[in-house]
Design an enzyme around this catalytic site. Structure first.
Site, PDB file in Angstrom:
ATOM      1  N   GLY A  63     100.077 -57.793 -78.724  1.00  0.00           N
ATOM      2  CA  GLY A  63      99.399 -58.260 -77.468  1.00  0.00           C
ATOM      3  C   GLY A  63      99.758 -57.626 -76.597  1.00  0.00           C
ATOM      4  O   GLY A  63     100.397 -56.484 -76.557  1.00  0.00           O
ATOM      5  N   LEU A  64      99.665 -58.238 -75.474  1.00  0.00           N
ATOM      6  CA  LEU A  64     100.123 -57.729 -74.059  1.00  0.00           C
ATOM      7  C   LEU A  64      99.756 -56.382 -73.721  1.00  0.00           C
ATOM      8  O   LEU A  64     100.272 -55.460 -73.299  1.00  0.00           O
ATOM      9  CB  LEU A  64     101.634 -57.703 -74.083  1.00  0.00           C
ATOM     10  CG  LEU A  64     102.365 -59.204 -73.653  1.00  0.00           C
ATOM     11  CD1 LEU A  64     104.091 -58.919 -73.488  1.00  0.00           C
ATOM     12  CD2 LEU A  64     101.830 -59.736 -72.500  1.00  0.00           C
ATOM     13  N   CYS A  65      98.319 -56.134 -74.054  1.00  0.00           N
ATOM     14  CA  CYS A  65      97.834 -54.899 -73.689  1.00  0.00           C
ATOM     15  C   CYS A  65      96.344 -55.064 -73.116  1.00  0.00           C
ATOM     16  O   CYS A  65      95.629 -54.288 -73.279  1.00  0.00           O
ATOM     17  CB  CYS A  65      97.623 -54.006 -74.653  1.00  0.00           C
ATOM     18  SG  CYS A  65      97.166 -54.726 -76.211  1.00  0.00           S
ATOM     19  N   GLY A  66      96.454 -55.946 -71.979  1.00  0.00           N
ATOM     20  CA  GLY A  66      95.364 -56.163 -71.360  1.00  0.00           C
ATOM     21  C   GLY A  66      94.081 -56.581 -72.247  1.00  0.00           C
ATOM     22  O   GLY A  66      94.064 -57.368 -73.109  1.00  0.00           O
ATOM     23  N   PHE A  75      92.480 -54.724 -74.336  1.00  0.00           N
ATOM     24  CA  PHE A  75      92.203 -53.994 -75.171  1.00  0.00           C
ATOM     25  C   PHE A  75      91.505 -54.501 -76.374  1.00  0.00           C
ATOM     26  O   PHE A  75      90.578 -54.182 -77.110  1.00  0.00           O
ATOM     27  CB  PHE A  75      93.523 -53.331 -75.626  1.00  0.00           C
ATOM     28  CG  PHE A  75      93.421 -52.272 -76.715  1.00  0.00           C
ATOM     29  CD1 PHE A  75      93.127 -51.004 -76.596  1.00  0.00           C
ATOM     30  CD2 PHE A  75      93.853 -52.754 -78.011  1.00  0.00           C
ATOM     31  CE1 PHE A  75      92.967 -50.181 -77.493  1.00  0.00           C
ATOM     32  CE2 PHE A  75      93.883 -51.775 -78.872  1.00  0.00           C
ATOM     33  CZ  PHE A  75      93.567 -50.565 -78.689  1.00  0.00           C
TER      34      PHE A  75
END
Lengths: 288, 138
Positions: A86-89, A91
């Protein structure tokens, strides 16, 4: 007003967060470059494959391969390709939502819809809403051709066994570092690209073995290549998305630190003022 | 012979080669064949095997995996899953792979799904060693 100590504590914690997001941004930037190189490197292969396929299907008349044949589309398979991490906006969530909408739209058209996921995030999002036919995790973070081939084989087997009549791949294609395009791509049945108007079909090839046999080999390979390309694009997109997400997170953290520092200084000033007042009034009362 | 052919070898990972060559010999599905400049348009599939090309009298060999071979107007496009030049091949790794594949094949019967996979692995390892061996002898 919050105490000096608690503000100080928050400043430190936000600083730590900023450090992490900054580091993640750097890592993503480096990974993005490599992923982009891979996408570029894979492009000629996919392109040439398309050309060969086109020249083959162009010559073929009537006698079709099972993978080209259009059946009554009753059973649909949707492959949702997301990232493992995760941690990709937005996406993954944007992609999953698009998938949801697509499934809702198609519900009336098809008798049954199966869902296959590639990547952990998509699986976790969709598993509570749909029955996941199959999930492939841990292959997306390091895309390799074998994994794509395995996935393609699975899809083709299912298609030939008539488990599904249409296969659609949903993935994020890489447009720029800042933006990804949500793409629906029909994998099966294979839709031969229209021959361009500039007719180059004047070349008569010698085929060995026959066209049919060549086609039987190249069609599955083409699916593999399509999936592999989608994987590479998705990975490049993921790193791009993470980079921008982490960049804005770092910026937000800096802003927050600025605000908190201001608050801290104000609180400190107020504390000094009250202390001074106390001393002065104390001194006054002794004098009096 | 002044004429040359343009040879491009492309894999999913990269463009391996893009050169002007005099002669190409490779292993097709129906056996080994060579092409020279001026060949008629020709499209065939390649099996696991060896591809050698001659450039200014110097021969270079590569081990390749499944793929396609197309020649049109003295332009050759080779689409293969992997291609390794003889000096890039890791012989130790190929030997290890050969051993693994042999062991696995002993336990399996031809009806198993895995049988084909290991058979291909065995072939790949053999070709790699063969091509690497040639380079060593030179």
């Amino acid at each position: 007003m919050a105490s000096l100590k608690s503000i100080k504590k928050r400043i430190v914690s936000v600083k730590n967060t900023r450090q992490i997001t900054k580091a993640m941004k750097m890592v993503s930037a480096a990974k993005l470059r490599r992923a982009q190189e891979n996408v570029v490197a894979a492009r000629p292969y996919a392109l040439k494959m398309g050309e060969v396929l086109q020249s083959l299907t162009g010559t073929l008349e009537g006698d079709l391969h099972p993978l080209l044949e259009k059946r009554d589309a009753k059973k649909l398979l949707l492959i949702v390709m997301t990232s493992d991490r995760g941690l990709c906006g937005g996406f993954n969530s944007n992609l999953c939502k698009a998938g949801e909408r697509f499934l809702k739209d198609k519900q009336g058209e098809f008798e049954s819809i199966s869902v296959m996921t590639v990547g952990r995030k998509g699986y976790e999002f969709l598993k509570n809403r749909h029955t996941i036919h199959k999930n492939f995790s841990n292959i997306i973070s390091k895309p390799n051709y074998q994994a794509a081939a395995m996935l393609a084989q699975d899809v083709i087997d299912g298609y030939l066994a008539e488990d599904y009549d249409q296969v659609v791949l949903l993935f994020n294609s890489f447009r720029t570092v800042m933006s990804q395009d949500i793409t629906f791509q029909q994998l099966l049945p294979v839709v031969p690209e229209e021959q361009g108007s500039t007719d180059e079909a004047g070349v008569e090839y010698i085929y060995e073995p026959s066209v049919g046999e060549l086609l039987a080999e190249i069609l599955p390979k083409n699916i593999e290549v399509q999936i592999f390309k989608a994987m590479l694009e998705s990975v490049a997109g993921e790193h791009g998305a993470r980079m921008t997400a982490m960049d804005s997170a770092s910026k937000n953290a800096s802003e927050m630190i600025g605000k908190l520092t201001l608050q801290y200084n104000r609180a400190r000033q107020a504390a000094i003022t009250t202390e001074l007042m106390e001393i002065i009034s104390g001194a006054e009362s002794i004098k009096g | 012979m002044a004429e040359k052919m343009k040879l491009e070898i492309v894999t999913p990972y990269s463009k391996v080669l893009d050169e002007l060559v005099d002669e190409v010999t490779t292993t097709g599905k129906l056996g080994e064949f060579s092409v020279l400049p001026g060949h008629a348009p020709f499209l065939t599939s390649l099996s696991i095997g060896e591809l050698c090309y001659k450039k200014d009298g110097v021969a270079v060999c590569m081990a390749h995996n499944w793929g396609y071979f197309e020649i049109n107007d003295d332009k050759i496009i080779v689409l293969v899953e992997t291609a390794e030049r003889s000096d890039e091949i890791d012989v130790e790794r190929a030997k290890a792979a050969l051993g693994r594949a042999e062991d696995a094949l002993k336990k399996l019967v031809p009806e198993d799904k895995q049988f084909k996979v290991y058979e291909a692995a065995l072939q790949r390892a053999l070709i790699r060693m063969q091509v690497a061996g040639k380079a060593a002898r030179k």
